[in-house]
Design an enzyme around this catalytic site. Structure first.
Site, PDB file in Angstrom:
ATOM      1  N   ASP A 140      29.236  35.349  34.228  1.00 57.67           N
ATOM      2  CA  ASP A 140      29.580  35.694  32.548  1.00 57.67           C
ATOM      3  C   ASP A 140      30.928  36.884  32.192  1.00 57.67           C
ATOM      4  O   ASP A 140      31.663  36.437  33.627  1.00 57.67           O
ATOM      5  CB  ASP A 140      28.388  37.128  32.696  1.00 57.67           C
ATOM      6  N   HIS A 141      31.218  36.703  31.044  1.00 59.97           N
ATOM      7  CA  HIS A 141      32.015  37.001  30.213  1.00 59.97           C
ATOM      8  C   HIS A 141      32.821  38.209  31.359  1.00 59.97           C
ATOM      9  O   HIS A 141      34.462  37.518  31.873  1.00 59.97           O
ATOM     10  CB  HIS A 141      32.612  36.949  29.370  1.00 59.97           C
TER      11      HIS A 141
END
Length: 304
Positions: A140-141
């Site tokens: 994820d980011h």
């Protein structure tokens, strides 16, 4: 396995365990090469034995020299862009990078930059390598840690197969609110989309099967936090974040799933990546250091 790169060829001396096997069997069963790729190798006459193009059904002997053309000059697939990224492991087949926070693993829309893939393309370019950027999995980011890339199409197919067979082990560390009980366990609730939110996932009876193994490594009673180690048997979007929240112990800093804003991001880090290298058969272990500023994990890990 005695193996090396020779120009565009991957060469290795056939080990005793492959004695009597055919080219077809070695590619299909030993390396689980997809059918479409097998066909392309055959059409391209990509495989040679002792420098000759032999029938794919001819039994081979131990110590034969097996050569296969897998290294091709390719477009990166993304725009090379410099970002300081730590490389944890690299050879001619694969690369493991330590993804920083605030960065997507790869572009999600055409022309997007500032991703780990852009940084890896720049790294390849600086090293004179013309190969497509192929991530095997993603983070994820705002999740940090080890991400695996393949440097050629055959390697990508094989590593993807190993990941699906759970032969690539990914170990995550998370700081969660409270202390899970029992202190170790398995969470198997299926995960689906949350129809009320564009990016959030949730536990759902109609969702995809998901399995997370967790174990509490340390409790920090004053801060009401626990350091938890998680390993995945599946790779669903936001899996650890959803599963830890579902048992009442969301990841600290993960406001999307109920975590408090005590850190600048969710305290989730892909700490280790382990695999048996598919082409050398060496055991590879990558441990991703922490690089958060201000620090998130360091103050807790040093107490172990």
């Amino acid at each position: 396995m005695k193996a090396k790169r020779n120009g565009n060829l991957f060469e290795f001396e056939l080990p005793n365990k492959l004695n009597g096997m055919t080219i077809e069997t070695i590619l299909k069963e030993h390396w689980s090469t997809p059918k479409k790729m097998l066909h392309q190798f055959r059409m391209d006459k990509a495989v040679q034995i002792n420098g000759e193009n032999l029938s794919w059904n001819k039994p081979l002997k131990a110590h034969d020299l097996f050569s296969i053309a897998i290294f091709k000059e390719e477009d990166f697939g993304v725009v090379p862009e410099y970002h300081p990224v730590e490389i944890l492991y690299e050879d001619e087949h694969l690369l493991v990078a330590n993804k920083p926070a605030g960065m997507d693993t790869h572009p999600n829309v055409e022309g997007q930059t500032n991703t780990l893939a852009n940084a890896i393309a720049f790294h390849y370019q600086q090293n004179g390598e013309a190969c497509r950027v192929r991530h095997v999995h993603r983070l994820d980011h705002d999740t940090t840690g080890a991400v695996l890339f393949a440097k050629h199409a055959w390697g990508h197919a094989i590593l993807d197969h190993l990941l699906n067979k759970r032969e690539i082990k990914r170990t995550y560390w998370a700081l969660v609110h409270g202390t899970p009980h029992p202190l170790s366990g398995v969470i198997t609730q299926p995960i689906g989309r949350d129809r009320h939110h564009p990016t959030r996932r949730r536990v759902s009876k109609t969702g995809q099967a998901a399995k997370t193994n967790y174990a509490v490594k340390q409790q920090f009673h004053k801060q009401q936090l626990s350091l938890v180690e998680c390993t995945l048997d599946t790779g669903r979007t936001h899996q650890i974040r959803v599963h830890m929240s579902s048992i009442g112990h969301p990841i600290a800093g993960d406001t999307l799933y109920g975590g408090k804003t005590i850190f600048q991001r969710q305290a989730l880090h892909a700490r280790k990546l382990n695999l048996i290298h598919p082409f050398t058969e060496n055991a590879i272990e990558c441990i991703a250091p922490f690089h958060d500023e201000p620090a998130i994990f360091e103050d807790y890990v040093k107490r172990l």
